[in-house]
Structure formats: structure tokens, C-alpha cells
Design a protein around this motif. Structure first.
Motif, short mmCIF file in Angstrom:
data_model
loop_
_atom_site.label_atom_id
_atom_site.label_comp_id
_atom_site.label_asym_id
_atom_site.label_seq_id
_atom_site.Cartn_x
_atom_site.Cartn_y
_atom_site.Cartn_z
N VAL A 13 0.41 5.65 -4.97
CA VAL A 13 1.41 5.32 -3.79
C VAL A 13 2.54 5.95 -3.42
O VAL A 13 3.23 6.06 -2.40
CB VAL A 13 1.93 3.72 -4.00
CG1 VAL A 13 0.63 2.74 -4.04
CG2 VAL A 13 2.68 3.43 -5.30
N VAL B 8 3.97 -6.08 1.00
CA VAL B 8 4.64 -4.85 1.47
C VAL B 8 5.95 -4.97 2.02
O VAL B 8 6.70 -4.24 1.43
CB VAL B 8 3.57 -4.22 2.46
CG1 VAL B 8 4.15 -2.93 3.18
CG2 VAL B 8 2.23 -3.88 1.74
N LEU C 281 -0.33 -5.67 -6.28
CA LEU C 281 -0.15 -4.55 -5.55
C LEU C 281 0.96 -3.43 -5.96
O LEU C 281 1.93 -4.02 -6.52
CB LEU C 281 0.20 -4.66 -4.04
CG LEU C 281 -0.69 -5.79 -3.27
CD1 LEU C 281 0.29 -6.00 -1.99
CD2 LEU C 281 -1.73 -5.19 -2.80
N VAL D 204 -0.18 2.16 -0.46
CA VAL D 204 -0.43 0.65 -1.01
C VAL D 204 -1.71 0.90 -1.66
O VAL D 204 -2.69 1.35 -1.42
CB VAL D 204 -0.55 -0.25 0.30
CG1 VAL D 204 -1.11 -1.87 -0.49
CG2 VAL D 204 0.59 -0.49 1.02
N VAL E 148 2.98 -0.49 -4.17
CA VAL E 148 3.72 -0.26 -2.98
C VAL E 148 4.63 0.94 -3.21
O VAL E 148 5.68 0.94 -4.06
CB VAL E 148 4.27 -1.42 -2.14
CG1 VAL E 148 4.59 -0.89 -0.74
CG2 VAL E 148 3.14 -2.51 -2.04
N ARG F 104 -5.57 -0.60 3.81
CA ARG F 104 -4.28 -0.14 3.27
C ARG F 104 -3.60 0.88 3.93
O ARG F 104 -2.45 1.00 3.89
CB ARG F 104 -4.59 0.13 1.72
CG ARG F 104 -5.18 -1.09 0.72
CD ARG F 104 -5.59 -0.53 -0.59
NE ARG F 104 -6.59 0.47 -0.58
CZ ARG F 104 -6.58 1.69 -0.96
NH1 ARG F 104 -5.39 2.10 -1.50
NH2 ARG F 104 -7.25 2.43 -1.12
N VAL G 209 6.96 2.92 4.03
CA VAL G 209 5.63 3.08 3.25
C VAL G 209 5.08 4.21 3.13
O VAL G 209 4.65 4.88 3.98
CB VAL G 209 4.82 1.87 3.64
CG1 VAL G 209 3.43 1.62 2.68
CG2 VAL G 209 5.69 0.47 3.72
#
Length: 189
Positions: A54, A175, A102, A115, A104, A136, A112
Motif C-alpha cells: 500500500v 479508508v 485493511l 488499499v 491503507v 481497491r 491514498v
């Protein structure tokens, strides 16, 4: 009225069942004690692999968990990259069938970067589609206050998984919470 012989027979059966249950419980406890370190090591390895996925520009991650009480309750851990390109945030929002764990990635500017689903128990073929890259990848580049829509996502929106709105909203909450946690960690440093 029960006879003395019947009462003794009931007590005998009860003691036998108790002994079997106690032996089974001890055996399970022994197996758990033996396998717990292996399970924990595998989970840690899976978590660290997800963190690298990520936040691919990170050289490595600080060992200190930056999570504070001010962060959303879904946040389980926050790790800053050693080269300060961003944060890997671990979250566990509640989906349809339980927590969706998750990782992130959040860049230093709050966008972001990725993910990854570490674990989930969502309905196969529906909510479990949250693991698909097509779902994602919608989050990449998004910033705070991401919304879920059923079709035609624009701006800071993502398209929900068909017939799995609860899971879509859970992942989106995770998220959003990760972005909040990363921004709070940045302010604290």
C-alpha cells in the motif's frame, strides 16, 4: 422417585463426560500454546507485506506504532515510513459478516496510495469482492471524505460493489479513518 442406583449412574456418566471435556480442553490449550507463536509470526508477515504493497515508495517502516486515543476506533496501528513518504495505517471496520482488516497507504500529503485487504469474512461472490483490484484501486489518489455511490463515481466517490453496499461502506469507512489517522500522526510529529 429415583433410586440410589439411578442417582449413582447419573453421577458416574456426569463425571465421565466432565473428564472427557477436561481432557479435550487441555489438549486444545496445548495445541494453541504450541501454534500461537507461528500464527502470530504469519500474521505479522502478512501485515508487513500488505504495508509494503500500500505504500510502495516506503524504504521501510518505523517500529513505533503511532496510534493514539484521538484516532478513530477502527484504527489498530499507524506506522510512518522511514523515508517520510507517508504512513501505513491498519484498520478493521465492521463489514457485513465481521471485521474487514485493511492496510491503507496514505502519502505525506494525505492521498491514498493503496488499499490491501489483510483478512475478511464477507459473503463469497458479493462482499468478498472487496479483495479485487478493480474495487481497491478506486481509492488511490482520493483524499478525505470519500463517499460510496451505486454507479458513476466522480471526484472523491467510489462505486459500490454490486449487492454488497454494506461491505463497500465498511471499506470506505476504514479508508477514511486511515486518512484521518495519518493526518493526526503527521500533526503529532
Amino acid at each position: 422417585m429415583l433410586k440410589k442406583q439411578d442417582i449413582l449412574e447419573i453421577i458416574k456418566i456426569g463425571l465421565i463426560l466432565f473428564a472427557i471435556t477436561a481432557i479435550a480442553a487441555l489438549a486444545l490449550a496445548a495445541v494453541n500454546a504450541k501454534t500461537r507463536p507461528i500464527i502470530d509470526a504469519n500474521n505479522l508477515e502478512k501485515q508487513q507485506a500488505a504495508m509494503r504493497v500500500v505504500l510502495p515508495d516506503a524504504e521501510n517502516f518505523e517500529s513505533e506504532n503511532l496510534k493514539t486515543d484521538k484516532m478513530p476506533e477502527t484504527v489498530t496501528a499507524v506506522y510512518q515510513s522511514t523515508n517520510h513518504v507517508g504512513y501505513a495505517v491498519l484498520v478493521a471496520p465492521n463489514g457485513y459478516n465481521g471485521a474487514v482488516s485493511l492496510a491503507v497507504g496514505v502519502s505525506a500529503d494525505g492521498a491514498v496510495t493503496g488499499v490491501d485487504v489483510i483478512s475478511q469474512s464477507e459473503t463469497p461472490g458479493l462482499g468478498a469482492n472487496c479483495t479485487k483490484e478493480s474495487f481497491r484501486s478506486q481509492f488511490i489518489g482520493k483524499t478525505t471524505d470519500i463517499k460510496v455511490v451505486k454507479n458513476g463515481a466522480v471526484g472523491n466517490q467510489i462505486d459500490a460493489i454490486s449487492s454488497a453496499t454494506v461491505t463497500s461502506k465498511a471499506v470506505t469507512k476504514g479508508v477514511n479513518d486511515a486518512i484521518t489517522a495519518a493526518l493526526l500522526a503527521k500533526e503529532a510529529n
